[in-house]
Write an enzyme that holds these catalytic residues in place. Structure first.
Site, mmCIF file in Angstrom:
data_model
loop_
_atom_site.group_PDB
_atom_site.id
_atom_site.type_symbol
_atom_site.label_atom_id
_atom_site.label_comp_id
_atom_site.label_asym_id
_atom_site.label_seq_id
_atom_site.Cartn_x
_atom_site.Cartn_y
_atom_site.Cartn_z
ATOM 1 N N ASP A 15 0.948 -1.256 -0.161
ATOM 2 C CA ASP A 15 -0.131 0.031 -0.046
ATOM 3 C C ASP A 15 0.960 1.173 0.115
ATOM 4 O OD1 ASP A 15 -2.430 1.685 0.395
ATOM 5 O OD2 ASP A 15 -1.957 1.709 2.390
ATOM 6 N N SER A 16 0.392 2.474 -0.023
ATOM 7 C CA SER A 16 1.108 3.647 -0.225
ATOM 8 C C SER A 16 1.584 3.935 1.581
ATOM 9 C CB SER A 16 0.293 4.780 -0.560
ATOM 10 O OG SER A 16 -0.899 4.926 0.304
ATOM 11 N N CYS A 78 -4.427 -1.676 -1.836
ATOM 12 C CA CYS A 78 -4.608 -0.123 -1.920
ATOM 13 C C CYS A 78 -5.674 -0.171 -3.004
ATOM 14 C CB CYS A 78 -3.194 0.433 -2.157
ATOM 15 S SG CYS A 78 -3.460 2.122 -2.903
ATOM 16 N N GLU A 159 -3.127 8.542 8.291
ATOM 17 C CA GLU A 159 -1.717 8.085 8.249
ATOM 18 C C GLU A 159 -1.034 9.281 9.342
ATOM 19 O OE1 GLU A 159 -0.718 6.037 5.800
ATOM 20 O OE2 GLU A 159 1.354 6.146 6.342
ATOM 21 N N CYS A 191 -11.269 2.690 0.202
ATOM 22 C CA CYS A 191 -9.529 3.035 0.565
ATOM 23 C C CYS A 191 -9.257 2.187 1.777
ATOM 24 C CB CYS A 191 -9.559 4.439 1.028
ATOM 25 S SG CYS A 191 -7.769 5.150 1.490
ATOM 26 N N HIS A 193 -7.440 2.688 3.896
ATOM 27 C CA HIS A 193 -7.119 3.500 5.252
ATOM 28 C C HIS A 193 -8.338 3.535 6.164
ATOM 29 C CE1 HIS A 193 -3.216 4.862 3.559
ATOM 30 N NE2 HIS A 193 -2.871 5.173 4.694
HETATM 31 N N1 DGL Z 1 -4.845 3.276 0.843
HETATM 32 C C1 DGL Z 1 -4.947 3.853 -0.306
HETATM 33 C C2 DGL Z 1 -6.239 3.337 -0.961
HETATM 34 O O1 DGL Z 1 -6.624 2.536 -0.786
HETATM 35 C C3 DGL Z 1 -4.583 5.121 -0.812
HETATM 36 C C4 DGL Z 1 -4.194 6.053 -0.005
HETATM 37 C C5 DGL Z 1 -3.372 7.304 -0.367
HETATM 38 O O2 DGL Z 1 -2.000 6.789 -0.680
HETATM 39 O O3 DGL Z 1 -3.798 8.112 -0.898
HETATM 40 O O4 DGL Z 1 -6.607 3.937 -1.735
#
Ligand code: DGL
Length: 279
Positions: A15-16, A78, A159, A191, A193
């Site tokens: 993931d990011s 992600c 984050e 997302c 997150h």
């Molecule tokens: N967790 C990521 C997603 O599912 C992206 C969050 C990001 O880096 O913008 O889209």
């Protein structure tokens, strides 16, 4: 292509940033014998603000790193990278259905459980502009009504450790109050997150809306794919703690990553900084 993977090889997840840990946790809960290699591309977080080309490039680099680390499967944990980079990752690794994205299992769940209903999606700007959820849901359920809202503040907010507090609840409420999302039957957390703020989102809606956190749905899909390919690790390894048997890489060290990892795994994970961009 004729890969000969073995069941005792690790699962690569990326993931990011910390978002993919929601998926990693669901996988380790469901499949405790599996070993994980996680990569959080914290140097490029947030992906949601980057171009599709950049995300594709990062995704391929990371997937190749995970393959080099001997992973039998790659989970793109992600949504943004699943939308922009999935095809490129499949192509570059040659791992075909051993590359799992987080969008398709969620789409399948929604079509099965909310057929012909009004479904909301909240996600990063890049995921929303890709239209990936609307396109895939509508292709399976043409009568569905999919409404999408970009919520770009949420991933960086999480984050940075802002969840379960007044600030996060105010931001969440202001997004969810948008008229676009009125009268929905279900809301996809598009997302990885967002499961960290699921409680706050559910609080906004009460019981009237199903808030869909795809991490468990994805974990179940991972299990099915591994079973299909006879790659499920049946060797009991529960006497090893997660931090002993799994590895966590980040492209840039961030304290918030280390802090949040404790919430997920009841233990601090040891982060290894690895800048694959200089290779
Ligand atoms: N967790 C990521 C997603 O599912 C992206 C969050 C990001 O880096 O913008 O889209």
């Amino acid at each position: 292509m004729n890969h000969t993977f073995k069941a005792n090889q690790p699962i690569g997840i990326f993931d990011s940033g910390i978002g993919g840990l929601t998926v990693a946790r669901a996988i380790t809960k469901l499949l405790p014998n599996e070993q994980i290699i996680y990569f959080g591309d914290t140097a490029h977080m947030p992906y949601g603000e980057k171009s599709a080309e950049a995300i594709k490039y990062y995704s391929v680099k990371i997937a190749e790193f995970l393959k080099f680390k001997n992973c039998k499967m790659i989970v793109i944990a992600c949504n943004t990278a699943s939308a922009a980079g999935y095809k490129a990752v499949v192509k570059s690794t040659g791992m075909r259905d051993l590359v799992v994205n987080v969008v398709d299992p969620a789409v399948e769940y929604v079509v099965k459980n909310h057929y012909r209903q009004k479904v909301g999606v909240i996600a990063t700007k890049r995921t929303i502009s890709s239209n990936v959820y609307a396109k895939r849901i509508e292709s399976l359920d043409p009568v569905s009504d999919v409404v999408q809202l970009a919520t770009p503040l949420l991933a960086p907010m999480i984050e940075e450790g802002f969840y379960n507090n007044k600030i996060s609840q105010t931001i969440i409420n202001s997004y969810l109050s948008k008229s676009k999302l009125s009268k929905i039957d279900a809301l996809i957390l598009g997302c990885t997150h967002y499961p960290l703020i699921k409680g706050e989102i559910q609080k906004f809606y009460g019981k009237s809306v199903e808030v869909i956190d795809s991490s468990e749905i994805v974990a179940l899909h991972v299990k099915q794919v591994l079973e299909k390919h006879q790659l499920l690790n049946e060797t009991k390894s529960s006497r090893f703690s997660l931090s002993k048997k799994s590895q966590f890489f980040v492209s840039d060290y961030t304290q918030s990553f280390e802090e949040t990892s404790k919430i997920f795994f009841d233990e601090k994970v040891k982060l290894k900084q690895f800048n694959i961009w200089e290779e």
